[in-house]
Design an enzyme around this catalytic site. Structure first.
Site, short mmCIF file in Angstrom:
data_model
loop_
_atom_site.label_atom_id
_atom_site.label_comp_id
_atom_site.label_asym_id
_atom_site.label_seq_id
_atom_site.Cartn_x
_atom_site.Cartn_y
_atom_site.Cartn_z
N GLY A 115 -17.10 -5.26 52.81
CA GLY A 115 -18.58 -5.92 52.27
C GLY A 115 -18.28 -7.02 51.51
O GLY A 115 -18.87 -8.01 51.47
N LEU A 157 -2.17 -1.52 51.95
CA LEU A 157 -1.27 -2.31 51.02
C LEU A 157 -1.02 -1.51 49.90
O LEU A 157 -1.66 -1.40 49.07
CB LEU A 157 -2.03 -3.53 50.75
CG LEU A 157 -1.04 -4.76 50.32
CD1 LEU A 157 0.31 -4.97 51.34
CD2 LEU A 157 -1.67 -6.22 50.40
N THR A 205 -6.42 2.01 44.40
CA THR A 205 -5.81 0.60 44.80
C THR A 205 -6.17 -0.64 43.76
O THR A 205 -5.09 -1.42 43.42
CB THR A 205 -6.49 0.10 45.84
OG1 THR A 205 -6.17 1.11 46.88
CG2 THR A 205 -6.17 -1.37 46.49
N CYS A 230 -19.57 3.62 49.13
CA CYS A 230 -20.60 3.41 49.89
C CYS A 230 -21.17 4.37 50.91
O CYS A 230 -22.30 4.35 50.99
CB CYS A 230 -20.44 1.91 50.50
SG CYS A 230 -20.30 0.58 49.21
#
Ligand SMILES: [Zn+2]
Length: 252
Positions: A38, A107, A131, A186
């Site tokens: 988003g 990552l 993260t 979300c």
């Protein structure tokens, strides 16, 4: 800049605050966008249209039908495709001059460090605290500016960290790790589609300002948007001297 570039970026070049010099810096820059969802969608689209020369899009997920309400990099036809790859296709359509690298897994670790060390600016467009903290640690270590954004329900947040500056706070100063902050995703809580667009586009704006060296980046200020009343609040914060990530004891 060639003639096509002078035309493509003419509306930027007309701005005194950018001009040829600022636009050249943008063209020469490397930006890492972590998360092609988003926030990463509008952010990456504006970075590419504005001419950032090298964009790395990192996202370990694939495009899902539930993403399309807000993740404007992706299309119905690309459901099932890696989000990073889908994003690369979208960015090439907007601006074929931009070199786009993709990272199609989450990552982390050495790869995260390497990508952050190579970037001029990092945009944190991810959806989880683990993260966010890992990205912050690597940005502090490599002194890479970080533009952080988040959006849940109707609430958006945005701030900028610049570890190149003396006494600059980091993400951990603002949101210490391990504090019992409820993670709101979300997928569980819902999110208002244009809110992600507003916050992601604002992240792109801050990144472009940092790269061009113009204006005042949103450092030491947390912007909070309530999209229901459409009111922004700005909350000042400063470095935590006891911060375990950027505090005195860990500074080189
Ligand atoms: Zn800190």
């Amino acid at each position: 800049m060639n003639d096509d570039q002078l035309l493509r970026y003419s509306r930027h070049i007309l701005l005194n605050e950018l001009g040829i010099e600022g636009q050249t810096r943008i063209i020469d820059s490397r930006v890492l966008v972590i998360g092609a969802g988003g926030l990463g969608s509008p952010a990456a689209l504006y970075l590419a249209s504005a001419g950032v020369g090298h964009i790395t899009l990192a996202d370990g997920d694939t495009v899902d039908l539930t993403n399309l309400q807000r993740q404007i990099l992706h299309t119905h036809e690309r459901i099932g495709l890696s989000k990073a790859v889908s994003g690369k296709i979208a960015l090439a359509e907007v601006n074929p001059e931009v070199v786009v690298d993709t990272v199609v897994e989450r990552l982390e670790g050495e790869e995260l460090e390497r990508r952050i060390a190579a970037a001029d600016v990092v945009l944190d467009c991810c959806d989880n605290f683990a993260t966010r903290h890992a990205v912050n640690r690597a940005c502090v270590k490599h002194r890479t500016p970080l533009v952080s954004g988040s959006a849940v329900r109707f609430s958006g947040q945005l701030t900028v960290f610049d570890p190149r500056r003396e006494n600059a706070p980091c993400y951990h100063c603002l949101f210490p790790e391990g504090e019992d902050v409820e993670e709101m995703r979300c997928s569980v809580t819902g999110v208002f589609a244009p809110l992600t667009g507003i916050i992601g586009a604002t992240q792109a704006a801050e990144a472009l300002k940092l790269i061009a060296g113009t204006g005042q980046p949103c450092i030491g200020r947390l912007l909070l948007l309530d999209a229901l009343t459409m009111q922004w609040r700005s909350v000042a914060y400063s470095r935590d001297p006891a911060c375990t990530v950027c505090g005195e004891t860990v500074q080189p």
